[in-house]
Design a protein around this motif. Structure first.
Motif, PDB file in Angstrom:
ATOM      1  N   LEU A 140       0.838  -1.203   0.000  1.00 43.32           N
ATOM      2  CA  LEU A 140       0.000   0.000   0.000  1.00 43.32           C
ATOM      3  C   LEU A 140       0.873   1.254   0.000  1.00 43.32           C
ATOM      4  N   VAL A 141       1.922   1.266   0.828  1.00 36.83           N
ATOM      5  CA  VAL A 141       2.824   2.422   0.876  1.00 36.83           C
ATOM      6  C   VAL A 141       3.458   2.651  -0.492  1.00 36.83           C
ATOM      7  N   GLU A 142       3.904   1.564  -1.114  1.00 34.45           N
ATOM      8  CA  GLU A 142       4.546   1.671  -2.429  1.00 34.45           C
ATOM      9  C   GLU A 142       3.557   2.202  -3.463  1.00 34.45           C
ATOM     10  N   ALA A 143       2.322   1.692  -3.413  1.00 33.99           N
ATOM     11  CA  ALA A 143       1.303   2.134  -4.377  1.00 33.99           C
ATOM     12  C   ALA A 143       0.963   3.607  -4.181  1.00 33.99           C
ATOM     13  N   LEU A 144       0.853   4.038  -2.925  1.00 29.14           N
ATOM     14  CA  LEU A 144       0.535   5.441  -2.652  1.00 29.14           C
ATOM     15  C   LEU A 144       1.693   6.359  -3.053  1.00 29.14           C
ATOM     16  N   THR A 145       2.920   5.862  -2.955  1.00 25.85           N
ATOM     17  CA  THR A 145       4.081   6.653  -3.364  1.00 25.85           C
ATOM     18  C   THR A 145       4.061   6.890  -4.873  1.00 25.85           C
ATOM     19  N   GLU A 146       3.648   5.871  -5.614  1.00 27.01           N
ATOM     20  CA  GLU A 146       3.609   5.981  -7.073  1.00 27.01           C
ATOM     21  C   GLU A 146       2.341   6.670  -7.574  1.00 27.01           C
ATOM     22  N   TYR A 147       1.321   6.710  -6.767  1.00 27.99           N
ATOM     23  CA  TYR A 147       0.033   7.311  -7.158  1.00 27.99           C
ATOM     24  C   TYR A 147       0.213   8.809  -7.397  1.00 27.99           C
ATOM     25  N   SER A 148      -0.361   9.308  -8.496  1.00 25.72           N
ATOM     26  CA  SER A 148      -0.130  10.702  -8.889  1.00 25.72           C
ATOM     27  C   SER A 148      -1.214  11.658  -8.394  1.00 25.72           C
ATOM     28  N   GLY A 149      -2.273  11.149  -7.792  1.00 22.58           N
ATOM     29  CA  GLY A 149      -3.349  12.015  -7.343  1.00 22.58           C
ATOM     30  C   GLY A 149      -3.182  12.452  -5.899  1.00 22.58           C
ATOM     31  N   ALA A 150      -4.214  13.117  -5.385  1.00 20.75           N
ATOM     32  CA  ALA A 150      -4.208  13.567  -3.992  1.00 20.75           C
ATOM     33  C   ALA A 150      -4.603  12.415  -3.067  1.00 20.75           C
ATOM     34  N   VAL A 151      -4.082  12.440  -1.851  1.00 22.61           N
ATOM     35  CA  VAL A 151      -4.386  11.404  -0.851  1.00 22.61           C
ATOM     36  C   VAL A 151      -4.814  12.083   0.442  1.00 22.61           C
ATOM     37  N   ILE A 152      -5.955  11.651   0.986  1.00 27.95           N
ATOM     38  CA  ILE A 152      -6.396  12.054   2.319  1.00 27.95           C
ATOM     39  C   ILE A 152      -6.372  10.797   3.174  1.00 27.95           C
ATOM     40  N   LEU A 153      -5.604  10.807   4.254  1.00 21.53           N
ATOM     41  CA  LEU A 153      -5.348   9.575   5.004  1.00 21.53           C
ATOM     42  C   LEU A 153      -5.690   9.739   6.484  1.00 21.53           C
ATOM     43  N   VAL A 154      -6.496   8.795   6.985  1.00 20.08           N
ATOM     44  CA  VAL A 154      -6.787   8.707   8.417  1.00 20.08           C
ATOM     45  C   VAL A 154      -6.222   7.375   8.906  1.00 20.08           C
ATOM     46  N   SER A 155      -5.335   7.414   9.896  1.00 27.42           N
ATOM     47  CA  SER A 155      -4.747   6.165  10.384  1.00 27.42           C
ATOM     48  C   SER A 155      -4.098   6.382  11.738  1.00 27.42           C
ATOM     49  N   HIS A 156      -4.134   5.333  12.593  1.00 32.51           N
ATOM     50  CA  HIS A 156      -3.400   5.341  13.851  1.00 32.51           C
ATOM     51  C   HIS A 156      -1.975   4.829  13.638  1.00 32.51           C
ATOM     52  N   ASP A 157      -1.686   4.355  12.425  1.00 29.36           N
ATOM     53  CA  ASP A 157      -0.372   3.802  12.110  1.00 29.36           C
ATOM     54  C   ASP A 157       0.584   4.955  11.794  1.00 29.36           C
ATOM     55  N   MET A 158       1.344   5.406  12.800  1.00 36.64           N
ATOM     56  CA  MET A 158       2.250   6.540  12.617  1.00 36.64           C
ATOM     57  C   MET A 158       3.330   6.235  11.575  1.00 36.64           C
ATOM     58  N   HIS A 159       3.712   4.962  11.473  1.00 39.48           N
ATOM     59  CA  HIS A 159       4.709   4.571  10.470  1.00 39.48           C
ATOM     60  C   HIS A 159       4.168   4.853   9.071  1.00 39.48           C
ATOM     61  N   LEU A 160       2.923   4.491   8.819  1.00 45.52           N
ATOM     62  CA  LEU A 160       2.301   4.741   7.522  1.00 45.52           C
ATOM     63  C   LEU A 160       2.199   6.245   7.255  1.00 45.52           C
ATOM     64  N   LEU A 161       1.759   7.010   8.252  1.00 50.53           N
ATOM     65  CA  LEU A 161       1.613   8.455   8.077  1.00 50.53           C
ATOM     66  C   LEU A 161       2.959   9.106   7.747  1.00 50.53           C
ATOM     67  N   SER A 162       4.028   8.661   8.439  1.00 53.27           N
ATOM     68  CA  SER A 162       5.338   9.276   8.223  1.00 53.27           C
ATOM     69  C   SER A 162       5.872   8.996   6.828  1.00 53.27           C
ATOM     70  N   LEU A 163       5.494   7.864   6.234  1.00 55.45           N
ATOM     71  CA  LEU A 163       5.979   7.498   4.904  1.00 55.45           C
ATOM     72  C   LEU A 163       5.156   8.131   3.789  1.00 55.45           C
ATOM     73  N   VAL A 164       3.889   8.406   4.049  1.00 56.22           N
ATOM     74  CA  VAL A 164       2.983   8.845   2.981  1.00 56.22           C
ATOM     75  C   VAL A 164       2.695  10.343   3.022  1.00 56.22           C
ATOM     76  N   ALA A 165       2.410  10.875   4.201  1.00 59.27           N
ATOM     77  CA  ALA A 165       1.881  12.241   4.296  1.00 59.27           C
ATOM     78  C   ALA A 165       2.987  13.296   4.259  1.00 59.27           C
ATOM     79  N   ASP A 166       2.724  14.392   3.544  1.00 59.63           N
ATOM     80  CA  ASP A 166       3.627  15.544   3.587  1.00 59.63           C
ATOM     81  C   ASP A 166       2.926  16.790   4.121  1.00 59.63           C
ATOM     82  N   ARG A 167       1.632  16.676   4.414  1.00 58.80           N
ATOM     83  CA  ARG A 167       0.894  17.757   5.061  1.00 58.80           C
ATOM     84  C   ARG A 167       0.039  17.158   6.165  1.00 58.80           C
TER      85      ARG A 167
END
Length: 293
Positions: A140-167
């Motif tokens: 999922l992280v790899e797919a979201l990194t390659e995805y060219s659109g916008a992402v809105i993410l809700v998660s308790h997984d801080m590891h996932l948030l740190s890898l995906v989110a920039d805002r």
């Protein structure tokens, strides 16, 4: 009381305690809720993909993943649909298996596939990793990194948030505002005691609860520290397991059983982390209530 803008390349994580409105905002952006006031401007051609953890429970348990896709794409040839399922880790055997007999992770993969079937310009994910194993999380992280659109993410997984989110957006006190600090600062924010506004005195005042004693407040503070330490300890365990599961040798066919064991351990640790964070938030709430009494 919202004043927000989302651009095509935004990767936004929604932060906030349970019950503050993260899922409500997600549904609002996904057109699952009607705007009560104000205006929302968007392109008429905008396609939005929406995935929430409860959608796993909305799948048809007596149908196969292939039948789910055939309902959405009746004109598509079965081989093409099977290829799409395989791209989400649902191989030939799973494609023909009734959903009720699939694992939680396999159901989540199917729900994610259905959410992204229309190649959305914006993807809204509400707790997408709750049922996923470590391999699926990394995919999922790899797919979201390659995805060219916008992402809105809700998660308790801080590891996932740190890898995906920039805002970061903070959902709090009935509104949403950009959070200018980082995730580590957000963890520290959970420990601050925001003094709530004093309610207006009722005409017929109800009997006041006895004010907590100093010993009671000290006990609550001790409980908060214990909960925080528990979260930190489980987070350390999660990081160690993540490093273990990052070893390529573990994914060799001969070690499939060992990989399965480590995946289960990781899922157990993540479940424990979610529970520990919930207890931490509850302890903080009790302390705030006592200190403002």
């Amino acid at each position: 009381r919202l004043n927000l803008r989302i651009d095509q390349d935004d990767r936004i994580a929604l932060l906030g305690r349970n019950g503050q409105g993260k899922s409500t905002l997600s549904k609002l952006l996904a057109d699952r809720l009607v705007l009560m006031d104000g205006k929302m401007v968007r392109s008429s051609k905008l396609r939005i993909g929406y995935f929430a953890q409860h959608q796993v429970d909305e799948l048809h348990l007596d149908e196969t993943p292939l039948q789910h896709l055939q309902r959405e794409r009746p004109e598509a040839a079965p081989p093409k649909l099977r290829a799409q399922l395989a791209g989400f880790g649902l191989m030939a055997a799973q494609a023909e298996t009734e959903v009720g007999r699939l694992s939680g992770g396999q159901k989540a993969r199917l729900s994610l596939l259905l959410a992204t079937l229309d190649a959305p310009h914006m993807l809204i994910l509400d707790e997408p990793t709750n049922h996923l194993d470590i391999e699926s999380r990394e995919a999922l992280v790899e797919a979201l990194t390659e995805y060219s659109g916008a992402v809105i993410l809700v998660s308790h997984d801080m590891h996932l948030l740190s890898l995906v989110a920039d805002r970061l957006w903070l959902v709090k006190d009935g509104t949403v505002k950009p959070y200018e600090d980082d995730l580590d600062a957000y963890r520290a924010l959970l420990l601050t005691q925001d003094k709530p506004a004093k309610p207006e005195k009722a005409k017929a005042a109800a009997p006041k609860a006895p004010k907590p004693t100093r010993d009671q407040i000290l006990a609550l503070r001790s409980e908060v520290r214990k909960c925080e330490a528990r979260v930190e300890k489980i987070e350390e365990m999660r990081e160690k397991l993540a490093k273990k599961l990052a070893d390529p040798a573990l994914y060799e066919a001969a070690r499939a059983g060992e990989l399965d064991t480590w995946n289960k351990k990781y899922a157990e640790v993540m479940d424990g982390l979610h529970r520990a964070e919930a207890l931490w938030e509850a302890a903080l709430q009790k302390l705030e209530t006592a200190e403002t009494a």
